[in-house]
Design a protein around this motif. Structure first.
Motif, PDB file in Angstrom:
ATOM      1  N   LYS A  45       1.306   9.175  -6.697  1.00 25.02           N
ATOM      2  CA  LYS A  45       1.916  10.508  -6.760  1.00 25.02           C
ATOM      3  C   LYS A  45       2.752  10.653  -8.039  1.00 25.02           C
ATOM      4  O   LYS A  45       2.641  11.662  -8.759  1.00 25.02           O
ATOM      5  CB  LYS A  45       2.778  10.714  -5.515  1.00 25.02           C
ATOM      6  CG  LYS A  45       3.381  12.113  -5.370  1.00 25.02           C
ATOM      7  CD  LYS A  45       4.751  12.237  -5.986  1.00 25.02           C
ATOM      8  CE  LYS A  45       5.295  13.646  -5.759  1.00 25.02           C
ATOM      9  NZ  LYS A  45       6.388  13.971  -6.698  1.00 25.02           N
ATOM     10  N   CYS A  58      -3.391   1.011  -8.276  1.00 22.66           N
ATOM     11  CA  CYS A  58      -2.964   1.379  -6.924  1.00 22.66           C
ATOM     12  C   CYS A  58      -4.165   1.587  -6.002  1.00 22.66           C
ATOM     13  O   CYS A  58      -4.129   1.190  -4.827  1.00 22.66           O
ATOM     14  CB  CYS A  58      -2.117   2.647  -6.971  1.00 22.66           C
ATOM     15  SG  CYS A  58      -0.477   2.395  -7.699  1.00 22.66           S
ATOM     16  N   MET A  62      -4.916  -0.476  -2.533  1.00 20.02           N
ATOM     17  CA  MET A  62      -5.238   0.137  -1.246  1.00 20.02           C
ATOM     18  C   MET A  62      -6.521  -0.450  -0.660  1.00 20.02           C
ATOM     19  O   MET A  62      -6.637  -0.643   0.555  1.00 20.02           O
ATOM     20  CB  MET A  62      -5.360   1.650  -1.412  1.00 20.02           C
ATOM     21  CG  MET A  62      -4.067   2.342  -1.782  1.00 20.02           C
ATOM     22  SD  MET A  62      -4.340   4.115  -2.086  1.00 20.02           S
ATOM     23  CE  MET A  62      -2.853   4.512  -3.011  1.00 20.02           C
ATOM     24  N   ARG A  96       0.835  -1.202   0.000  1.00 21.03           N
ATOM     25  CA  ARG A  96       0.000   0.000   0.000  1.00 21.03           C
ATOM     26  C   ARG A  96       0.871   1.254   0.000  1.00 21.03           C
ATOM     27  O   ARG A  96       0.587   2.223  -0.707  1.00 21.03           O
ATOM     28  CB  ARG A  96      -0.893   0.001   1.244  1.00 21.03           C
ATOM     29  CG  ARG A  96      -1.846   1.210   1.319  1.00 21.03           C
ATOM     30  CD  ARG A  96      -2.251   1.512   2.748  1.00 21.03           C
ATOM     31  NE  ARG A  96      -1.114   1.910   3.550  1.00 21.03           N
ATOM     32  CZ  ARG A  96      -0.823   1.408   4.744  1.00 21.03           C
ATOM     33  NH1 ARG A  96      -1.568   0.473   5.283  1.00 21.03           N
ATOM     34  NH2 ARG A  96       0.255   1.843   5.409  1.00 21.03           N
ATOM     35  N   ASN A  97       1.935   1.230   0.790  1.00 13.82           N
ATOM     36  CA  ASN A  97       2.840   2.371   0.866  1.00 13.82           C
ATOM     37  C   ASN A  97       3.461   2.655  -0.497  1.00 13.82           C
ATOM     38  O   ASN A  97       3.537   3.804  -0.953  1.00 13.82           O
ATOM     39  CB  ASN A  97       3.925   2.060   1.902  1.00 13.82           C
ATOM     40  CG  ASN A  97       4.617   3.304   2.423  1.00 13.82           C
ATOM     41  OD1 ASN A  97       4.323   4.417   2.003  1.00 13.82           O
ATOM     42  ND2 ASN A  97       5.541   3.121   3.340  1.00 13.82           N
ATOM     43  N   SER A 134      -2.651   4.260 -11.652  1.00 13.36           N
ATOM     44  CA  SER A 134      -3.365   4.855 -10.529  1.00 13.36           C
ATOM     45  C   SER A 134      -4.563   4.004 -10.138  1.00 13.36           C
ATOM     46  O   SER A 134      -4.820   3.777  -8.946  1.00 13.36           O
ATOM     47  CB  SER A 134      -3.828   6.278 -10.872  1.00 13.36           C
ATOM     48  OG  SER A 134      -2.742   7.174 -10.898  1.00 13.36           O
ATOM     49  N   GLN A 149       0.864   4.194  -2.838  1.00 13.83           N
ATOM     50  CA  GLN A 149       0.609   5.616  -2.602  1.00 13.83           C
ATOM     51  C   GLN A 149       1.631   6.491  -3.322  1.00 13.83           C
ATOM     52  O   GLN A 149       1.272   7.518  -3.926  1.00 13.83           O
ATOM     53  CB  GLN A 149       0.615   5.885  -1.093  1.00 13.83           C
ATOM     54  CG  GLN A 149      -0.580   5.285  -0.394  1.00 13.83           C
ATOM     55  CD  GLN A 149      -0.514   5.350   1.120  1.00 13.83           C
ATOM     56  OE1 GLN A 149      -1.523   5.194   1.782  1.00 13.83           O
ATOM     57  NE2 GLN A 149       0.669   5.561   1.670  1.00 13.83           N
ATOM     58  N   ASP A 150       2.895   6.111  -3.292  1.00 16.44           N
ATOM     59  CA  ASP A 150       3.900   6.898  -4.005  1.00 16.44           C
ATOM     60  C   ASP A 150       3.771   6.734  -5.515  1.00 16.44           C
ATOM     61  O   ASP A 150       4.064   7.670  -6.275  1.00 16.44           O
ATOM     62  CB  ASP A 150       5.306   6.515  -3.536  1.00 16.44           C
ATOM     63  CG  ASP A 150       5.784   7.383  -2.374  1.00 16.44           C
ATOM     64  OD1 ASP A 150       5.229   8.485  -2.189  1.00 16.44           O
ATOM     65  OD2 ASP A 150       6.703   6.964  -1.649  1.00 16.44           O
TER      66      ASP A 150
END
Length: 469
Positions: free
Chosen positions: A290, A337, A341, A282-283, A334, A286-287
């Motif tokens: 971005k 991702c 999540m 998940r971490n 995206s 998140q990037d």
């Protein structure tokens, strides 16, 4: 040959199509759980087969099952691992708690194929039993958490790690290619001091490299196995050496340093290793969101956006607007991702929902974790091949923005003071005059000093301390 065979379990008997390799417990599960149409992931099936192969070898060596049965089960597992009978794993992802239905699906397919290898007929479980032989010394309760561990390790090695390393390499290559291109930095989506395009790519590469290291650290939890705990973690009905030998064989099969857990009951009850890996994914996700959003902003336009880079056009972007191309690979990753999540949230909820000696939410955890690893790895690989490797930087546009940024006034702070610099910036915005012109008109600096201070290459160069390591 009859079209059906009769199989019996503790609840009665059923007709089983003679062509299939699964048995009565699998059929009951198929009838009970027509939920999603999702079948077990191939990597998860591989993990279960590898466990069954290792346990058959260990139990054969220890004399717990006969050598001929051990060899037949191992051969059956090897055949399926090589690609045969893959359509025989048919139980819905959302099924009986703990994964008993899928586990019995694996046991039955292996037993029936082993029977054929021994020259017998499917369904003759008195010779090769799904429970007594394929599953000797095992329970769903220790096999399934072990399968999630092995499946996670396989997905990391096969899919996510290679994809991450490929993306890092592609970004590092772009960092070198465009190291001399100066662009305007942006903070709060407003003008900021100039930076190098190469450093932008290099920063993204470092971000992904850091996530790779975090994943490799979290992976260590997956290498400690509760296999051998049997039904409740006590090791009932297992040989004293079985847990250690099975872990040793599995280590060889997947080329990972696996060990038997110091406390089998703890390994059975806690889902913490899966939460740790899922959190690391998940971490990373998140990037990646971005970075994908940065790519889309920098590629926006071409006439009315940033237009600092051009992502490779890989397909037409509109059903009505001719000649339009969209940053589809960045859009795709995206979405993946966001799904990852969501899976992470589901895993966290399931992990805390165990009671007493068992967590019965493991089927969903297994699917969510392995699916996350694989779709994210596939998405990163696609973005790298169809996006990152083909990025072209519009150097002229980048330079234009950098030279026109009001944030260049920041470099004047040490020479004319913050308040004077703020006044210069305000006048430049109001009048359209350049920073250079206003500073010279006000006599705040000499032309030579000003030229040195407003040198874009010098301003955008990272100091040795910033680039160290």
């Amino acid at each position: 040959m009859a079209d059906f065979r009769i199989e019996r379990d503790s609840m009665g008997e059923k007709q089983i199509p003679n062509a299939v390799y699964y048995g009565i417990q699998t059929l009951r599960a198929v009838e009970n759980f027509p939920i999603s149409g999702l079948k077990p992931l191939p990597t998860y099936v591989d993990a279960c087969l590898l466990i069954k192969k290792a346990t058959a070898i260990a139990n054969g060596e220890l004399g717990c099952i006969s050598e001929d049965l051990s060899r037949a089960i191992v051969q059956a597992a090897d055949e399926i691992l090589a690609g045969s009978l893959r359509d025989q794993f048919v139980v819905d992802v959302y099924q009986a708690g703990a994964g008993t239905s899928h586990h019995m699906n694996v046991n039955e397919v292996l037993a029936n194929r082993a029977l054929e290898i021994l020259g017998d007929e499917k369904g003759n479980y008195s010779r090769v039993s799904p429970n007594d032989h394929v599953n000797y010394g095992q329970s769903t309760n220790d096999v399934i958490p072990t399968a999630i561990r092995i499946g996670g390790l396989l997905a990391l090695e096969r899919t996510l790690y290679p994809a991450l390393k490929g993306a890092i390499a592609a970004l590092q290559a772009k960092a070198g290619e465009y190291q001399d291109v100066v662009k305007s930095g942006r903070t709060h989506l407003q003008d900021a001091v100039p930076v190098r395009m190469g450093d932008t790519f290099g920063a993204w590469a470092q971000i992904l490299a850091d996530h790779l290291a975090r994943l490799q650290f979290a992976e260590k939890d997956l290498t400690v196995l509760g296999l051998g705990g049997s039904a409740a973690g006590t090791g009932m009905n297992t040989h004293p050496k079985y847990r250690f030998r099975a872990a040793e064989i599995l280590s060889t099969l997947i080329d990972k340093p696996l060990t038997s857990a110091p406390h089998l009951m703890a390994a059975m009850q806690s889902m913490a290793p899966f939460v740790a890996v899922s959190s690391a994914i998940r971490n990373l996700a998140q990037d990646l969101v971005k970075i994908s959003h940065d790519l889309r902003l920098m590629d926006s336009g071409p006439k009315t956006g940033f237009n600092e880079i051009q992502l490779p056009p890989v397909q037409p972007g509109s059903s009505i607007m001719p000649g339009k191309y969209n940053p589809v690979m960045a859009e795709m990753i995206s979405q993946v991702c966001f799904q990852v999540m969501g899976y992470d949230a589901a895993i966290a909820l399931a992990a805390q929902a165990g009671q007493l000696e068992l967590n019965v939410m493991m089927p969903m955890i297994a699917y969510s974790l392995i699916q996350s690893l694989e779709i994210l790895g596939n998405a990163i690989a696609a973005l790298t091949e169809k996006g990152l490797k083909g990025i072209v930087v519009n150097g002229d546009r980048c330079r234009q923005y950098a030279e026109g940024s009001l944030a260049l006034v920041t470099a004047l702070n040490p020479h004319i003071g913050y308040l004077n610099a703020a006044a210069v910036a305000k006048e430049s915005l109001e009048t359209g005059k350049s920073l250079r012109q206003i500073v010279l008109e006000k006599g705040l600096m000499s032309e030579a000093d000003l030229a040195n201070v407003l040198n874009l290459e010098q301003m955008s160069a990272m100091t040795p301390a910033q680039t160290e390591g």
